[in-house]
Motif scaffolding. Structure first.
Motif, mmCIF file in Angstrom:
data_model
loop_
_atom_site.group_PDB
_atom_site.id
_atom_site.type_symbol
_atom_site.label_atom_id
_atom_site.label_comp_id
_atom_site.label_asym_id
_atom_site.label_seq_id
_atom_site.Cartn_x
_atom_site.Cartn_y
_atom_site.Cartn_z
ATOM 1 N N GLY A 83 -29.619 -31.815 63.039
ATOM 2 C CA GLY A 83 -28.845 -32.982 62.641
ATOM 3 C C GLY A 83 -27.355 -32.734 62.563
ATOM 4 N N GLY A 84 -26.945 -31.475 62.619
ATOM 5 C CA GLY A 84 -25.528 -31.120 62.571
ATOM 6 C C GLY A 84 -25.398 -29.620 62.702
ATOM 7 N N VAL A 85 -24.217 -29.177 63.136
ATOM 8 C CA VAL A 85 -23.940 -27.757 63.334
ATOM 9 C C VAL A 85 -22.735 -27.379 62.486
ATOM 10 C CG1 VAL A 85 -23.424 -25.939 65.004
ATOM 11 C CG2 VAL A 85 -24.776 -27.930 65.714
ATOM 12 N N LEU A 86 -22.837 -26.258 61.793
ATOM 13 C CA LEU A 86 -21.728 -25.742 60.990
ATOM 14 C C LEU A 86 -21.432 -24.322 61.452
ATOM 15 C CD1 LEU A 86 -21.334 -26.058 57.138
ATOM 16 C CD2 LEU A 86 -20.790 -23.930 58.312
ATOM 17 N N LEU A 87 -20.167 -24.051 61.760
ATOM 18 C CA LEU A 87 -19.737 -22.717 62.158
ATOM 19 C C LEU A 87 -18.985 -22.060 61.011
ATOM 20 C CD1 LEU A 87 -18.346 -23.388 65.761
ATOM 21 C CD2 LEU A 87 -20.678 -22.758 65.096
ATOM 22 N N VAL A 88 -19.374 -20.832 60.651
ATOM 23 C CA VAL A 88 -18.654 -20.124 59.597
ATOM 24 C C VAL A 88 -17.432 -19.396 60.152
ATOM 25 C CG1 VAL A 88 -20.729 -19.835 58.210
ATOM 26 C CG2 VAL A 88 -20.013 -17.994 59.748
ATOM 27 N N ASP A 89 -17.387 -19.201 61.476
ATOM 28 C CA ASP A 89 -16.242 -18.564 62.119
ATOM 29 C C ASP A 89 -16.280 -18.924 63.602
ATOM 30 O OD1 ASP A 89 -18.023 -16.728 63.468
ATOM 31 O OD2 ASP A 89 -18.004 -15.433 61.713
ATOM 32 N N GLY A 90 -15.359 -18.364 64.373
ATOM 33 C CA GLY A 90 -15.305 -18.658 65.802
ATOM 34 C C GLY A 90 -15.761 -17.501 66.669
ATOM 35 N N GLN A 91 -16.483 -16.539 66.109
ATOM 36 C CA GLN A 91 -16.924 -15.380 66.864
ATOM 37 C C GLN A 91 -17.870 -15.790 67.999
ATOM 38 O OE1 GLN A 91 -15.768 -12.367 66.361
ATOM 39 N NE2 GLN A 91 -14.976 -12.366 64.273
ATOM 40 N N ILE A 92 -17.844 -15.034 69.083
ATOM 41 C CA ILE A 92 -18.679 -15.334 70.244
ATOM 42 C C ILE A 92 -20.152 -15.423 69.852
ATOM 43 C CG2 ILE A 92 -19.611 -14.245 72.340
ATOM 44 C CD1 ILE A 92 -16.761 -13.548 73.125
ATOM 45 N N VAL A 183 -15.587 -18.304 56.689
ATOM 46 C CA VAL A 183 -15.952 -18.873 55.393
ATOM 47 C C VAL A 183 -17.371 -18.481 55.016
ATOM 48 C CG1 VAL A 183 -14.395 -20.849 55.580
ATOM 49 C CG2 VAL A 183 -16.763 -21.069 56.393
ATOM 50 N N GLY A 184 -17.604 -18.428 53.709
ATOM 51 C CA GLY A 184 -18.945 -18.411 53.167
ATOM 52 C C GLY A 184 -19.290 -19.828 52.754
ATOM 53 N N VAL A 185 -20.567 -20.141 52.715
ATOM 54 C CA VAL A 185 -20.980 -21.515 52.424
ATOM 55 C C VAL A 185 -22.057 -21.519 51.335
ATOM 56 C CG1 VAL A 185 -21.891 -23.662 53.380
ATOM 57 C CG2 VAL A 185 -20.527 -22.158 54.828
#
Length: 306
Positions: A83-92, A183-185
């Motif tokens: 239902g949605g995507v969350l990225l904690v960083d931009g690492q490959i 980020v931490g979530v």
């Protein structure tokens, strides 16, 4: 709240395709008692919901979806449980799986911080490429702890905390990190109030992170390296774990010491485990030390109820 570990390894997976370290060679030939793992990602949902939040999209995402029937509920000709995507960083290893989700008919619902959005639009322009396919409905992650929700993932609330870590190598602020690179979530079940703190990239101890750990019922945190000099000792790098943004498990002020301070009821799990880490060997002294301290090592396919 329910959680599925889609992938538990650091970048490259385990065994890594070109690596012949003791762990990788041993899991191939059976001389090391260890389980293969794909690159790190999890999904979470309320207990009564068929729709999930995907946290990080690894390059192994198609393999992970195939192994996780809940992410393909087949309610329509074209369907997904994401239902949605969350990225904690931009690492490959956390972002390039977005390419594999491009066959959507509506823009991809994506939550990321401003620095990650910048990096994925410039240095590694994943989001710009996706504009030629499904497009992206990008949502801002606030860095002040303000809670937010995903409309298609009911019953779950998120709150981000900037971490001391590193931006991706292609980022212009790799060596001069800014708030939001990583980020931490905290993920909260709105019905039960129970909380997970998820931080697969964690480079240093801070009072703010410690407070998030203390407030959680389950913590899933950086398990990349056992020692600070692990990659140097293996002849694979000239940089320490902390140099590249990861807090090692052992040694002064290491992850084990930190986790030992948590209340007994908190479930403690390591994720994002590098292929060189001896904790992958289930017969190792290092794994036994974690077990003695009540710290678990995540495996692909785990279903956890929080």
């Amino acid at each position: 709240m329910k959680l599925i570990v889609l992938g538990a390894s650091a970048g490259g997976g385990f065994p890594q395709w070109n690596c012949n370290c003791r762990n990788c060679a041993g899991v191939r030939d059976g001389s090391v008692r260890a389980k293969p793992r794909t690159q790190s990602s999890i999904c979470v949902a309320a207990d009564d919901s068929p729709d999930w939040a995907l946290l990080n999209a690894s390059p192994d995402i198609l393999q992970q979806i195939k192994a996780t029937p809940a992410l393909q509920p087949a309610r329509a000709l074209r369907d997904t449980g994401i239902g949605g995507v969350l990225l904690v960083d931009g690492q490959i290893d956390h972002a390039t799986g977005l390419f594999m989700l491009r066959e959507q008919k509506t823009p991809m619902a994506l939550w990321c911080t401003d620095p990650v959005h910048e990096d994925l639009s410039t240095g590694n322009p994943v989001l710009r490429v996706l504009e030629h396919y499904c497009g992206v409905d990008r949502q801002h992650i606030p860095l002040d702890g303000t809670p937010f929700r995903m409309p298609k993932v009911p019953g779950i609330e998120f709150s981000a905390l900037p971490l001391s870590s590193k931006a991706a190598p292609y980022s212009p602020h790799r060596e001069a990190s800014v708030a939001g690179d990583n980020v931490g979530v905290t993920i909260t079940d709105l019905n039960s109030g129970r909380k997970l703190f998820y931080a697969p990239g964690l480079g240093a101890r801070t009072p703010e992170v410690h407070a998030r750990l203390l407030a959680a019922d389950c913590v899933m945190v950086d398990g990349t390296f056992w020692t600070d000099d692990e990659m140097i000792a293996a002849g694979l790098s000239t940089r320490t774990a902390r140099d590249i943004g990861h807090l090692p498990q052992s040694g002064p002020d290491g992850m084990m010491e930190w986790l030992d301070e948590l209340p007994r009821h908190v479930r403690k799990i390591l994720i994002h485990i590098n292929n060189t880490n001896p904790i992958l060997d289930e017969a190792s002294a290092e794994r036994a030390e974690l077990t003695r301290r009540g710290i678990e090592v995540a495996e692909d396919g785990w279903l956890i109820h929080i």
